[in-house]
Design a protein around this motif. Structure first.
Motif, PDB file in Angstrom:
ATOM      1  N   LEU A 149       0.826 -10.461  -4.416  1.00 36.95           N
ATOM      2  CA  LEU A 149      -0.560 -10.494  -3.980  1.00 36.95           C
ATOM      3  C   LEU A 149      -1.283  -9.266  -4.482  1.00 36.95           C
ATOM      4  O   LEU A 149      -0.662  -8.347  -5.000  1.00 36.95           O
ATOM      5  CB  LEU A 149      -0.672 -10.653  -2.465  1.00 36.95           C
ATOM      6  N   ARG A 150      -2.570  -9.262  -4.354  1.00 40.71           N
ATOM      7  CA  ARG A 150      -3.389  -8.154  -4.877  1.00 40.71           C
ATOM      8  C   ARG A 150      -2.956  -6.824  -4.266  1.00 40.71           C
ATOM      9  O   ARG A 150      -2.683  -6.739  -3.081  1.00 40.71           O
ATOM     10  CB  ARG A 150      -4.856  -8.394  -4.602  1.00 40.71           C
ATOM     11  N   SER A 151      -2.949  -5.778  -5.088  1.00 43.40           N
ATOM     12  CA  SER A 151      -2.465  -4.477  -4.641  1.00 43.40           C
ATOM     13  C   SER A 151      -3.381  -3.807  -3.627  1.00 43.40           C
ATOM     14  O   SER A 151      -2.947  -2.924  -2.920  1.00 43.40           O
ATOM     15  CB  SER A 151      -2.236  -3.547  -5.835  1.00 43.40           C
ATOM     16  N   GLY A 152      -4.619  -4.229  -3.503  1.00 44.48           N
ATOM     17  CA  GLY A 152      -5.511  -3.640  -2.506  1.00 44.48           C
ATOM     18  C   GLY A 152      -5.248  -4.140  -1.095  1.00 44.48           C
ATOM     19  O   GLY A 152      -5.810  -3.638  -0.132  1.00 44.48           O
ATOM     20  N   THR A 153      -4.354  -5.105  -0.954  1.00 45.48           N
ATOM     21  CA  THR A 153      -4.040  -5.682   0.343  1.00 45.48           C
ATOM     22  C   THR A 153      -3.122  -4.746   1.117  1.00 45.48           C
ATOM     23  O   THR A 153      -2.073  -4.356   0.616  1.00 45.48           O
ATOM     24  CB  THR A 153      -3.339  -7.047   0.169  1.00 45.48           C
ATOM     25  N   ALA A 154      -3.505  -4.386   2.338  1.00 45.92           N
ATOM     26  CA  ALA A 154      -2.646  -3.560   3.184  1.00 45.92           C
ATOM     27  C   ALA A 154      -1.555  -4.449   3.750  1.00 45.92           C
ATOM     28  O   ALA A 154      -1.830  -5.414   4.453  1.00 45.92           O
ATOM     29  CB  ALA A 154      -3.463  -2.942   4.313  1.00 45.92           C
ATOM     30  N   ASP A 187       5.366  -1.716  -4.551  1.00 48.49           N
ATOM     31  CA  ASP A 187       4.057  -1.562  -5.183  1.00 48.49           C
ATOM     32  C   ASP A 187       4.164  -0.939  -6.581  1.00 48.49           C
ATOM     33  O   ASP A 187       3.192  -0.443  -7.116  1.00 48.49           O
ATOM     34  CB  ASP A 187       3.100  -0.773  -4.300  1.00 48.49           C
ATOM     35  N   ALA A 188       5.357  -1.014  -7.178  1.00 54.68           N
ATOM     36  CA  ALA A 188       5.543  -0.447  -8.516  1.00 54.68           C
ATOM     37  C   ALA A 188       4.647  -1.128  -9.549  1.00 54.68           C
ATOM     38  O   ALA A 188       4.293  -0.527 -10.553  1.00 54.68           O
ATOM     39  CB  ALA A 188       7.005  -0.548  -8.946  1.00 54.68           C
ATOM     40  N   GLY A 189       4.266  -2.382  -9.315  1.00 53.33           N
ATOM     41  CA  GLY A 189       3.417  -3.096 -10.257  1.00 53.33           C
ATOM     42  C   GLY A 189       1.935  -2.972  -9.964  1.00 53.33           C
ATOM     43  O   GLY A 189       1.135  -3.728 -10.495  1.00 53.33           O
ATOM     44  N   ARG A 190       1.557  -2.005  -9.133  1.00 54.57           N
ATOM     45  CA  ARG A 190       0.146  -1.886  -8.730  1.00 54.57           C
ATOM     46  C   ARG A 190      -0.794  -1.663  -9.904  1.00 54.57           C
ATOM     47  O   ARG A 190      -1.951  -2.007  -9.832  1.00 54.57           O
ATOM     48  CB  ARG A 190      -0.033  -0.807  -7.677  1.00 54.57           C
ATOM     49  N   ARG A 191      -0.292  -1.125 -11.014  1.00 49.97           N
ATOM     50  CA  ARG A 191      -1.135  -0.958 -12.197  1.00 49.97           C
ATOM     51  C   ARG A 191      -1.604  -2.310 -12.725  1.00 49.97           C
ATOM     52  O   ARG A 191      -2.668  -2.432 -13.294  1.00 49.97           O
ATOM     53  CB  ARG A 191      -0.389  -0.216 -13.298  1.00 49.97           C
ATOM     54  N   SER A 192      -0.796  -3.341 -12.517  1.00 55.50           N
ATOM     55  CA  SER A 192      -1.184  -4.687 -12.938  1.00 55.50           C
ATOM     56  C   SER A 192      -2.098  -5.332 -11.905  1.00 55.50           C
ATOM     57  O   SER A 192      -2.592  -6.435 -12.123  1.00 55.50           O
ATOM     58  CB  SER A 192       0.058  -5.561 -13.139  1.00 55.50           C
TER      59      SER A 192
END
Length: 107
Positions: free
Chosen positions: A64-69, A90-95
């Motif tokens: 899911l989107r990385s901005g999701t808490a 969250d290692a893929g947060r850059r994507s």
């Protein structure tokens, strides 16, 4: 097509809240925090060991989107199906995405 285009399932996200009574008893209730779009797939791992014991059975992986808490212990639900979040990566947060390891809860 971007990775975010694969988020094809609308699921309810709930966070656990601990409620304590005056007599010392406590229970966990889940508070709905909203609708999120998720890419859901079966997990490739059957189980996870935590400190030498079974910490949960990983049945699915969600992105899911990385901005999701979101954190371990939270819940994703779709209709009658509910999934407990075992871990968040969250290692893929850059994507723009985070990956969650889930356990499908049974009634």
């Amino acid at each position: 097509m971007s990775a975010a285009d694969e988020l094809d399932r609308a699921m309810r996200l709930s966070r656990p809240d601990r409620i304590e009574a005056a007599d010392g008893e406590a229970e966990t209730v889940f508070t709905d925090v909203g609708l999120v779009f998720v890419a859901l797939a079966p997990a490739s791992l059957a189980e996870r060991q935590v400190s030498g014991r079974l910490g949960g059975v990983a049945t699915h992986v969600a992105r899911l989107r990385s901005g999701t808490a979101i954190a371990g212990g939270w819940r994703l639900a779709e209709g009658m199906r509910a999934f407990r979040v075992l871990a968040v990566d969250d290692a893929g947060r850059r994507s723009g995405l985070v990956t969650c390891v889930l356990e499908e809860e049974t009634a």
